[in-house]
Design a protein around this motif. Sequence first.
Motif, PDB file in Angstrom:
ATOM      1  N   SER A 147      19.345  21.096  61.429  1.00  0.00           N
ATOM      2  CA  SER A 147      19.221  22.485  60.979  1.00  0.00           C
ATOM      3  C   SER A 147      17.789  22.851  60.624  1.00  0.00           C
ATOM      4  O   SER A 147      17.452  24.033  60.522  1.00  0.00           O
ATOM      5  CB  SER A 147      20.122  22.727  59.763  1.00  0.00           C
ATOM      6  OG  SER A 147      19.728  21.893  58.676  1.00  0.00           O
ATOM      7  N   PRO A 152      16.912  28.277  65.881  1.00  0.00           N
ATOM      8  CA  PRO A 152      18.210  28.872  65.541  1.00  0.00           C
ATOM      9  C   PRO A 152      18.896  29.509  66.740  1.00  0.00           C
ATOM     10  O   PRO A 152      20.099  29.761  66.712  1.00  0.00           O
ATOM     11  CB  PRO A 152      17.840  29.954  64.502  1.00  0.00           C
ATOM     12  CG  PRO A 152      16.488  29.575  64.008  1.00  0.00           C
ATOM     13  CD  PRO A 152      15.809  28.911  65.158  1.00  0.00           C
ATOM     14  N   SER A 162      23.833  30.886  69.394  1.00  0.00           N
ATOM     15  CA  SER A 162      23.356  30.367  68.118  1.00  0.00           C
ATOM     16  C   SER A 162      23.490  28.849  68.102  1.00  0.00           C
ATOM     17  O   SER A 162      24.514  28.303  68.508  1.00  0.00           O
ATOM     18  CB  SER A 162      24.161  30.971  66.958  1.00  0.00           C
ATOM     19  OG  SER A 162      23.803  30.363  65.738  1.00  0.00           O
ATOM     20  N   SER A 163      22.437  28.166  67.665  1.00  0.00           N
ATOM     21  CA  SER A 163      22.465  26.709  67.614  1.00  0.00           C
ATOM     22  C   SER A 163      23.026  26.194  66.289  1.00  0.00           C
ATOM     23  O   SER A 163      23.333  25.009  66.157  1.00  0.00           O
ATOM     24  CB  SER A 163      21.062  26.144  67.818  1.00  0.00           C
ATOM     25  OG  SER A 163      20.228  26.477  66.712  1.00  0.00           O
ATOM     26  N   GLY A 164      23.098  27.064  65.304  1.00  0.00           N
ATOM     27  CA  GLY A 164      23.543  26.646  63.980  1.00  0.00           C
ATOM     28  C   GLY A 164      22.416  26.154  63.095  1.00  0.00           C
ATOM     29  O   GLY A 164      22.619  25.865  61.913  1.00  0.00           O
ATOM     30  N   ALA A 165      21.202  26.057  63.673  1.00  0.00           N
ATOM     31  CA  ALA A 165      20.047  25.604  62.897  1.00  0.00           C
ATOM     32  C   ALA A 165      19.478  26.760  62.079  1.00  0.00           C
ATOM     33  O   ALA A 165      19.736  27.937  62.357  1.00  0.00           O
ATOM     34  CB  ALA A 165      18.981  25.040  63.823  1.00  0.00           C
ATOM     35  N   PHE A 166      18.669  26.410  61.080  1.00  0.00           N
ATOM     36  CA  PHE A 166      18.050  27.418  60.218  1.00  0.00           C
ATOM     37  C   PHE A 166      16.647  27.775  60.706  1.00  0.00           C
ATOM     38  O   PHE A 166      16.315  28.943  60.882  1.00  0.00           O
ATOM     39  CB  PHE A 166      17.995  26.914  58.774  1.00  0.00           C
ATOM     40  CG  PHE A 166      17.277  27.840  57.842  1.00  0.00           C
ATOM     41  CD1 PHE A 166      17.821  29.073  57.512  1.00  0.00           C
ATOM     42  CD2 PHE A 166      16.048  27.489  57.300  1.00  0.00           C
ATOM     43  CE1 PHE A 166      17.149  29.951  56.661  1.00  0.00           C
ATOM     44  CE2 PHE A 166      15.372  28.358  56.451  1.00  0.00           C
ATOM     45  CZ  PHE A 166      15.927  29.590  56.132  1.00  0.00           C
TER      46      PHE A 166
END
Length: 506
Positions: A147, A152, A162-166
């Motif tokens: 993340s 992201p 969306s990758s789910g990363a921040f």
Amino acid sequence: MFKDLFIRKTLAELELQADGDHNSLKRHLSALNLTLLGVGCVIGAGIFVLTGTAAALHAGPAVALSFIISAFGCLLAGLCYAEFSSMIPVSGSAYTYGYATMGEFVAWIIGWDLILEYLFGSATVAVGWAGYVTSFLADLGIVIPPSMCQSPFIFDHTGWHSSGAFINFPAVFIVAIMTTLLVIGIKESAKFNNIIVLVKVTVILLFIGFGISHINVSNWHPFVPFNTHDIRNYDWSNFEFLGFTKYLAADSGRFGWSGVLTAAAVVFFAYVGFDAVSTTSQEAINPKRDVPRGILFSLLICTVLYIAVSLVLTGILNYKYLNVEAPIALAINSAGPSLAWLRPIIKIGAIAGLSSVVLVLLLGQSRVFFTMASDGLLWKSFAKTHSKFKTPHITTIVTGSFAALFAGLFPIGLLGEMVSIGTLLAFVIVSIGIILLRKSEPDAVRGFRTPWVPFVPILGALVCFAQMASLPGDTWLRLIIWMLIGFVIYFSYGRKHSHARKNAKR
């Protein structure tokens, strides 16, 4: 009304500017220094990162052919750069050349385009740097949460996801560090650059030399993967006009020969930096002779290395698995224990090399801003220097902030495409500029003459434009939006405050 849009800086004015620069800059760069400078700028994210991305998404093992196509376009443009640099030994590169040949408005387009090139270029390299740092730290048992080290957003042939990363924190970190160094006043000498080039080239040669024995020839078959949307593979029994139209338009840049051309446009980013040699004309011992040599020799060396790396990379690991931020590191890992000793060396070399490229691209970006502001085309604050460090600190901070934002949020493939289209547009304009300069200044002294004019410039412009045409439509849309923003700034501010226009009215 629009005639003054194309007001030009004369060669005499530029010669005076060169004389002024000469008073503050020492001419100490030899042909070897210039060649290594070109290699140092070019060998970066292109070879350590985009080789894998272009192979996985567009060309497969034939990405080696894509590098040859891009190199041909660069050679043609490089010959034009060589003539310009031997005539106009001042900073500004293509922006200055455009001012001398096609006038202020075209110069603005090139300058705004160069900002696109360097801004997204530094962001792209920063994402590649982050990939190698993450992989290297993992080898040491230090794991950065996904993340915090990934974009992201994911952008592929199916669209946005969306990758789910921040945020990609390592990418933001390296941009912040390099920006801070530039504000303080970091100075890269030719000797330091030579050492960095030696490290990078040594690492690349080690990968090629020891990787050859791990090549699985079956990974090269088919060398040019079939395009699933190729007309030859269409089921004509289900022919429908509208469906057929959509079929031809969809995903045409994925594999096949159209994929090779698309990859050529994408990996064109790999050659970004050879034109930086032309910006050092005023610091070359013999610019009329050595700058053209530096441009052409660096192109030749880098092309050979790119082709060799792409063949070894796709030979070790099937191209389908190479759409990652550190493809060479992944290939070494897949080769097994016999190449385990090479993993840290490759990664350290990539990290060191990419760090210097980020620094140079941020430096180039801030200097383009600074030069345009000095001509009155951008706000006065951008032409200010720090009272203590004597650096254009405002432009450097603005550049670093936006580069960090893009590097932290967007995937490397998208960023690389933006750099490629920006660079290609600059090369098209420079190629055309040579033809115009031959007509407007036929008797001017030229230390180097582009051969076979107008054939070479026309072919260079056509090859570069063809590669632009091979880029995805979304990339063109983003370029158009970027240019529209630039036009608003130029007509609302730059045109009114242009120093060249004010001088012409006196």
